[in-house]
Scaffold this active site. Structure first.
Site, PDB file in Angstrom:
ATOM      1  N   ASP A 102       0.868  -1.183   0.000  1.00 12.21           N
ATOM      2  CA  ASP A 102       0.000   0.000   0.000  1.00 12.21           C
ATOM      3  C   ASP A 102       0.906   1.235   0.000  1.00 12.21           C
ATOM      4  O   ASP A 102       1.520   1.565   1.015  1.00 12.21           O
ATOM      5  CB  ASP A 102      -0.898   0.014   1.237  1.00 12.21           C
ATOM      6  CG  ASP A 102      -1.943  -1.105   1.245  1.00 12.21           C
ATOM      7  OD1 ASP A 102      -1.736  -2.119   0.545  1.00 12.21           O
ATOM      8  OD2 ASP A 102      -2.945  -0.975   1.973  1.00 12.21           O
ATOM      9  N   LYS A 166      -7.065   3.192  -2.746  1.00  6.82           N
ATOM     10  CA  LYS A 166      -7.419   3.142  -1.325  1.00  6.82           C
ATOM     11  C   LYS A 166      -7.646   4.567  -0.829  1.00  6.82           C
ATOM     12  O   LYS A 166      -6.913   5.484  -1.209  1.00  6.82           O
ATOM     13  CB  LYS A 166      -6.269   2.458  -0.577  1.00  6.82           C
ATOM     14  CG  LYS A 166      -6.352   2.462   0.939  1.00  6.82           C
ATOM     15  CD  LYS A 166      -5.154   1.693   1.523  1.00  6.82           C
ATOM     16  CE  LYS A 166      -5.037   1.870   3.030  1.00  6.82           C
ATOM     17  NZ  LYS A 166      -3.870   1.150   3.588  1.00  6.82           N
ATOM     18  N   LYS A 198     -10.347   0.100  -1.717  1.00 12.65           N
ATOM     19  CA  LYS A 198     -10.156  -0.161  -0.287  1.00 12.65           C
ATOM     20  C   LYS A 198     -10.478   1.090   0.526  1.00 12.65           C
ATOM     21  O   LYS A 198      -9.680   2.021   0.572  1.00 12.65           O
ATOM     22  CB  LYS A 198      -8.715  -0.621  -0.025  1.00 12.65           C
ATOM     23  CG  LYS A 198      -8.401  -0.881   1.451  1.00 12.65           C
ATOM     24  CD  LYS A 198      -6.978  -1.421   1.628  1.00 12.65           C
ATOM     25  CE  LYS A 198      -6.557  -1.479   3.086  1.00 12.65           C
ATOM     26  NZ  LYS A 198      -5.183  -2.010   3.264  1.00 12.65           N
TER      27      LYS A 198
END
EC number: 4.1.2.4
Length: 257
Positions: A102, A166, A198
């Site tokens: 991430d 995300k 996400k």
């Protein structure tokens, strides 16, 4: 099973159970791995700092839970615009054995009008990940604020090769919101590529999880919502979901993300 319980069960299966605290230790990461093996099944992944990947891998093997993916973070949490450092951190994460990375998008650069550095950073980090490691790009929607900037960061990230977009690091005042989710999921639908979403931070209970799941299903279809394309980033959410499923006592007040 009630709709709320169904949402709770689903959210557990879609969860990246997270600890990204300054005082994290190997012991805390071992406990996180154990929590990821829940009475309602395994979470999709855990998300931890890179240095803890080896102990997490060892623990998940010992728990016979090797299906739980290990995610980590790079260029975190500030989203700096130094591509070389972001790439070196991402390569190191892959070398440690991360299944997923991430990375924080250089959102402040975008706010100042620079669209190029974000594209180049994501592209280079995806190259560092290769085909086998998922790259999730954190756009920090709560700091971007402007819907046009949230849309632009999403578009740039997907065009540069992101596997997921995300919402948030969980380190700023505003994290996942339904408004940001709507924009980001719409961009995914428009791009017509296998890119996941996400929401992270601020999803506190099964009712909130159900709202995000419903938004994703409405925009991209019920069948789209699987661990390959949808995750919740959360730490305190799990205990609330287990309580909804009558598998744990009520949480003692939400802590963290």
């Amino acid at each position: 099973m009630s709709d709320l319980k169904k949402a709770a069960q689903r959210a557990i299966e879609l969860m990246d159970l997270t600890t990204l605290n300054d005082d994290d230790t190997a012991e805390k990461v071992i406990e996180l791995c154990k929590k990821a093996v829940t009475p309602a099944g395994h979470t999709a992944a855990i998300c931890i700092y890179p240095r803890f990947i080896p102990i997490a891998r060892k623990t998940l093997i010992e728990l016979d839970a090797e299906d739980i993916q290990i995610a980590t973070v790079t260029n975190f949490p500030h989203g700096n615009d130094d591509i070389a450092i972001a790439v070196l951190e991402t390569r190191a994460a892959v070398a440690y054995g991360a299944d997923e990375v991430d990375v924080v998008f250089p959102y402040r650069a975008l706010m100042e009008g620079d669209e190029t550095v974000g594209f180049e950073l994501v592209k280079a980090c995806k190259e560092a990940c290769g085909d086998d490691v998922l790259l999730k790009v954190i756009i920090e929607s709560g700091e971007l604020k402007d819907p046009a900037l949230i849309r632009k960061a999403s578009e740039i990230s997907i065009d540069a090769g992101a596997d997921f977009i995300k919402t948030s690091t969980g380190k700023v005042p505003v994290n996942a919101t339904l408004e940001a989710a709507e924009i980001m999921l719409t961009v995914i639908a428009e791009k017509n590529r296998a890119v996941g979403f996400k929401p992270a931070g601020g999803v506190r209970d099964a009712a909130a999880a159900a709202e995000f799941l419903g938004t994703a299903a409405r925009i991209l279809g019920e069948d789209w919502v699987t661990p390959r394309t949808f995750r919740f980033g959360a730490s305190s959410l799990l205990s609330s979901l287990l309580h909804t499923l009558e598998l744990a006592d009520a949480p003692k007040g939400a802590q963290g993300y």
